[in-house]
Design a protein around this motif. Sequence first.
Motif, PDB file in Angstrom:
ATOM      1  N   MET A  58       0.874  -1.168   0.138  1.00 39.20           N
ATOM      2  CA  MET A  58       0.013  -0.039  -0.040  1.00 39.20           C
ATOM      3  C   MET A  58       0.947   1.258   0.110  1.00 39.20           C
ATOM      4  O   MET A  58       0.490   2.253  -0.891  1.00 39.20           O
ATOM      5  CB  MET A  58      -1.091   0.026   1.144  1.00 39.20           C
ATOM      6  N   LEU A  59       1.924   1.253   0.832  1.00 34.48           N
ATOM      7  CA  LEU A  59       2.959   2.509   0.744  1.00 34.48           C
ATOM      8  C   LEU A  59       3.532   2.420  -0.444  1.00 34.48           C
ATOM      9  O   LEU A  59       3.835   3.886  -0.923  1.00 34.48           O
ATOM     10  CB  LEU A  59       3.964   2.198   1.904  1.00 34.48           C
ATOM     11  N   ASP A  60       3.881   1.616  -1.139  1.00 29.52           N
ATOM     12  CA  ASP A  60       4.323   1.556  -2.737  1.00 29.52           C
ATOM     13  C   ASP A  60       3.689   2.240  -3.562  1.00 29.52           C
ATOM     14  O   ASP A  60       4.075   2.987  -4.439  1.00 29.52           O
ATOM     15  CB  ASP A  60       4.898   0.221  -2.949  1.00 29.52           C
ATOM     16  N   ALA A  61       2.220   1.754  -3.464  1.00 27.32           N
ATOM     17  CA  ALA A  61       1.181   2.222  -4.429  1.00 27.32           C
ATOM     18  C   ALA A  61       1.053   3.569  -4.169  1.00 27.32           C
ATOM     19  O   ALA A  61       0.740   4.445  -4.990  1.00 27.32           O
ATOM     20  CB  ALA A  61      -0.132   1.535  -4.252  1.00 27.32           C
ATOM     21  N   LEU A  62       1.103   4.248  -2.842  1.00 28.74           N
ATOM     22  CA  LEU A  62       0.835   5.721  -2.372  1.00 28.74           C
ATOM     23  C   LEU A  62       2.194   6.334  -2.935  1.00 28.74           C
ATOM     24  O   LEU A  62       2.119   7.547  -3.147  1.00 28.74           O
ATOM     25  CB  LEU A  62       0.591   5.978  -1.131  1.00 28.74           C
ATOM     26  N   HIS A  63       3.185   5.775  -2.903  1.00 26.56           N
ATOM     27  CA  HIS A  63       4.605   6.332  -3.246  1.00 26.56           C
ATOM     28  C   HIS A  63       4.552   6.878  -5.026  1.00 26.56           C
ATOM     29  O   HIS A  63       4.943   7.625  -5.457  1.00 26.56           O
ATOM     30  CB  HIS A  63       5.847   5.486  -3.148  1.00 26.56           C
ATOM     31  N   GLU A  64       3.769   5.598  -5.603  1.00 23.79           N
ATOM     32  CA  GLU A  64       3.801   5.705  -7.231  1.00 23.79           C
ATOM     33  C   GLU A  64       2.982   6.832  -7.381  1.00 23.79           C
ATOM     34  O   GLU A  64       2.953   7.381  -8.407  1.00 23.79           O
ATOM     35  CB  GLU A  64       3.165   4.184  -7.389  1.00 23.79           C
ATOM     36  N   GLN A  65       1.599   6.519  -6.834  1.00 22.27           N
ATOM     37  CA  GLN A  65       0.638   7.812  -6.943  1.00 22.27           C
ATOM     38  C   GLN A  65      -0.042   8.344  -5.757  1.00 22.27           C
ATOM     39  O   GLN A  65      -0.709   7.365  -5.006  1.00 22.27           O
ATOM     40  CB  GLN A  65      -0.489   7.134  -7.738  1.00 22.27           C
ATOM     41  N   GLY A  66       0.167   9.683  -5.338  1.00 21.90           N
ATOM     42  CA  GLY A  66      -0.370   9.950  -4.042  1.00 21.90           C
ATOM     43  C   GLY A  66      -1.667  10.166  -4.209  1.00 21.90           C
ATOM     44  O   GLY A  66      -2.356  10.303  -5.374  1.00 21.90           O
ATOM     45  N   GLY A  67      -2.573  10.547  -3.090  1.00 21.86           N
ATOM     46  CA  GLY A  67      -3.872  11.132  -3.194  1.00 21.86           C
ATOM     47  C   GLY A  67      -4.848   9.929  -3.503  1.00 21.86           C
ATOM     48  O   GLY A  67      -5.729  10.184  -4.401  1.00 21.86           O
ATOM     49  N   GLN A  68      -4.791   8.635  -3.308  1.00 24.48           N
ATOM     50  CA  GLN A  68      -5.740   7.528  -3.665  1.00 24.48           C
ATOM     51  C   GLN A  68      -6.822   7.443  -2.719  1.00 24.48           C
ATOM     52  O   GLN A  68      -6.601   7.586  -1.266  1.00 24.48           O
ATOM     53  CB  GLN A  68      -4.758   6.433  -3.777  1.00 24.48           C
ATOM     54  N   SER A  69      -8.212   6.934  -3.169  1.00 27.30           N
ATOM     55  CA  SER A  69      -9.027   6.616  -2.424  1.00 27.30           C
ATOM     56  C   SER A  69      -8.795   5.339  -1.630  1.00 27.30           C
ATOM     57  O   SER A  69      -8.014   4.454  -2.124  1.00 27.30           O
ATOM     58  CB  SER A  69     -10.196   6.923  -2.968  1.00 27.30           C
ATOM     59  N   LEU A  70      -9.710   5.009  -0.796  1.00 27.38           N
ATOM     60  CA  LEU A  70      -9.564   3.471  -0.143  1.00 27.38           C
ATOM     61  C   LEU A  70     -10.214   2.543  -1.377  1.00 27.38           C
ATOM     62  O   LEU A  70      -9.264   1.491  -1.369  1.00 27.38           O
ATOM     63  CB  LEU A  70     -10.786   3.552   1.074  1.00 27.38           C
ATOM     64  N   GLY A  71     -10.952   2.986  -2.058  1.00 27.56           N
ATOM     65  CA  GLY A  71     -11.522   2.022  -3.188  1.00 27.56           C
ATOM     66  C   GLY A  71     -10.282   1.667  -4.199  1.00 27.56           C
ATOM     67  O   GLY A  71     -10.109   0.549  -4.499  1.00 27.56           O
ATOM     68  N   ALA A  72      -9.501   2.705  -4.444  1.00 22.92           N
ATOM     69  CA  ALA A  72      -8.370   2.667  -5.458  1.00 22.92           C
ATOM     70  C   ALA A  72      -7.466   1.575  -4.806  1.00 22.92           C
ATOM     71  O   ALA A  72      -7.003   0.901  -5.290  1.00 22.92           O
ATOM     72  CB  ALA A  72      -7.973   3.919  -5.806  1.00 22.92           C
ATOM     73  N   LEU A  73      -7.095   1.821  -3.495  1.00 30.19           N
ATOM     74  CA  LEU A  73      -6.059   1.068  -2.721  1.00 30.19           C
ATOM     75  C   LEU A  73      -6.652  -0.389  -2.602  1.00 30.19           C
ATOM     76  O   LEU A  73      -5.759  -1.196  -2.791  1.00 30.19           O
ATOM     77  CB  LEU A  73      -5.798   1.627  -1.420  1.00 30.19           C
ATOM     78  N   GLU A  74      -7.888  -0.408  -2.566  1.00 34.01           N
ATOM     79  CA  GLU A  74      -8.487  -1.880  -2.338  1.00 34.01           C
ATOM     80  C   GLU A  74      -8.267  -2.723  -3.629  1.00 34.01           C
ATOM     81  O   GLU A  74      -7.830  -3.789  -3.470  1.00 34.01           O
ATOM     82  CB  GLU A  74     -10.126  -1.772  -2.111  1.00 34.01           C
ATOM     83  N   GLU A  75      -8.502  -2.014  -4.786  1.00 31.06           N
ATOM     84  CA  GLU A  75      -8.175  -2.440  -6.091  1.00 31.06           C
ATOM     85  C   GLU A  75      -6.835  -3.021  -6.254  1.00 31.06           C
ATOM     86  O   GLU A  75      -6.517  -4.324  -6.893  1.00 31.06           O
ATOM     87  CB  GLU A  75      -8.640  -1.506  -7.286  1.00 31.06           C
ATOM     88  N   ILE A  76      -5.999  -2.379  -5.880  1.00 28.07           N
ATOM     89  CA  ILE A  76      -4.349  -2.727  -5.868  1.00 28.07           C
ATOM     90  C   ILE A  76      -4.223  -3.844  -4.883  1.00 28.07           C
ATOM     91  O   ILE A  76      -3.486  -4.747  -5.629  1.00 28.07           O
ATOM     92  CB  ILE A  76      -3.767  -1.468  -5.392  1.00 28.07           C
ATOM     93  N   VAL A  77      -4.631  -3.815  -3.700  1.00 30.73           N
ATOM     94  CA  VAL A  77      -4.327  -4.811  -2.917  1.00 30.73           C
ATOM     95  C   VAL A  77      -5.061  -6.267  -3.455  1.00 30.73           C
ATOM     96  O   VAL A  77      -4.610  -7.290  -3.331  1.00 30.73           O
ATOM     97  CB  VAL A  77      -4.829  -4.761  -1.580  1.00 30.73           C
ATOM     98  N   ALA A  78      -6.288  -6.058  -3.982  1.00 34.23           N
ATOM     99  CA  ALA A  78      -7.174  -7.291  -4.510  1.00 34.23           C
ATOM    100  C   ALA A  78      -6.305  -7.972  -5.714  1.00 34.23           C
ATOM    101  O   ALA A  78      -6.314  -8.972  -6.146  1.00 34.23           O
ATOM    102  CB  ALA A  78      -8.264  -6.669  -4.863  1.00 34.23           C
ATOM    103  N   GLY A  79      -5.424  -7.021  -6.430  1.00 33.03           N
ATOM    104  CA  GLY A  79      -4.781  -7.436  -7.474  1.00 33.03           C
ATOM    105  C   GLY A  79      -3.689  -8.498  -7.364  1.00 33.03           C
ATOM    106  O   GLY A  79      -2.926  -9.215  -7.782  1.00 33.03           O
ATOM    107  N   HIS A  80      -3.145  -8.476  -5.489  1.00 33.51           N
ATOM    108  CA  HIS A  80      -2.100  -9.171  -5.210  1.00 33.51           C
ATOM    109  C   HIS A  80      -2.507 -10.354  -4.077  1.00 33.51           C
ATOM    110  O   HIS A  80      -1.922 -11.143  -4.014  1.00 33.51           O
ATOM    111  CB  HIS A  80      -0.958  -8.298  -4.437  1.00 33.51           C
ATOM    112  N   THR A  81      -3.490  -9.908  -3.320  1.00 33.50           N
ATOM    113  CA  THR A  81      -4.064 -10.697  -2.277  1.00 33.50           C
ATOM    114  C   THR A  81      -5.267 -10.730  -2.368  1.00 33.50           C
ATOM    115  O   THR A  81      -6.235 -10.035  -2.749  1.00 33.50           O
ATOM    116  CB  THR A  81      -3.374 -10.450  -1.102  1.00 33.50           C
ATOM    117  N   ASP A  82      -5.931 -11.885  -1.497  1.00 38.44           N
ATOM    118  CA  ASP A  82      -7.499 -12.114  -1.384  1.00 38.44           C
ATOM    119  C   ASP A  82      -7.659 -11.444  -0.145  1.00 38.44           C
ATOM    120  O   ASP A  82      -7.911 -12.118   0.924  1.00 38.44           O
ATOM    121  CB  ASP A  82      -7.658 -13.680  -1.330  1.00 38.44           C
TER     122      ASP A  82
END
Lengths: 161, 113
Positions: free
Chosen positions: B21-45
């Motif tokens: 999640m930190l890496d995702a926010l490093h890549e792209q700041g200002g993300q919503s919970l929904g956007a972070l969920e999608e990123i996490v869902a791509g990697h884990t269940d």
Amino acid sequence: MNDLTTQVHGIYIDAPAEKVWAALTSSEYSNRYGYGGDIEMDLVPGGAFRHLTTDVMKKMGMGDVAVTGTVVEADPPNKLVLDWSAVWHDEPPSRLTYEIVEGPSGLTRVTLTHELPQSPQTAKDVAGNGDAENGGGGWPWDLSSLKTLLETGKPMTTAGA
Amino acid sequence: MCVTDHDLVFKALADGTRRLMLDALHEQGGQSLGALEEIVAGHTDMSRFGVSKHLKVLEAADLVIVRKQGRQKLHYLNPVPIRVLYDRWIDKYTEPQVRALTVLKQKAENHHE
């Protein structure tokens, strides 16, 4: 490509908000943390702001001024908004906002928001690359050294003029 | 909470999903919970609740700062606690070596002049 157009940097400092404000706005403190150098700031909307260079910076070939800007809002000791330009890049001014909130326990929360949608080179520099010994510390290192100075009364090893 | 407590930062970093999640926010700041969920869902269940719980841990360690924009809550990476940790804690061990190298560098450079 990392997105650095809006950077948010937060830190807790064990010092009153007034002291943090003084450290951000006066030369009394500015030579003892961060990159050092005197600060000239006319704390009224539209007032001029200049962060002067240190001897080390001058030896590196910089002129008398490192950062220029304009005060957009000054509400001591809680809010300071500046239009901020790094002299070493030819880029449009960016918007720098300090929010300073002293909590009931005496800890002061400092949140710095730097919006640089059109200043990619400046954005990269202020984000910091970790190499503080060679001037690459950026805001995280600047704020870390501010914390050390205000909490211990002594400059951090790698910081100051 | 008090940020001088490095335990919170170490604990927050000691988890793969939170680092993702930190890496995702490093890549792209200002993300919503929904956007972070999608990123996490791509990697884990992981459930929405799980992601939100991890965000709370990151916020408590001050590694993530939430900004409200309209009705949305946007999350930003705050790199400062890691820098503070480095300056206060790791620097303690590396400083003598760095000092020695700096002195050596100065001597070598002066020798050239």
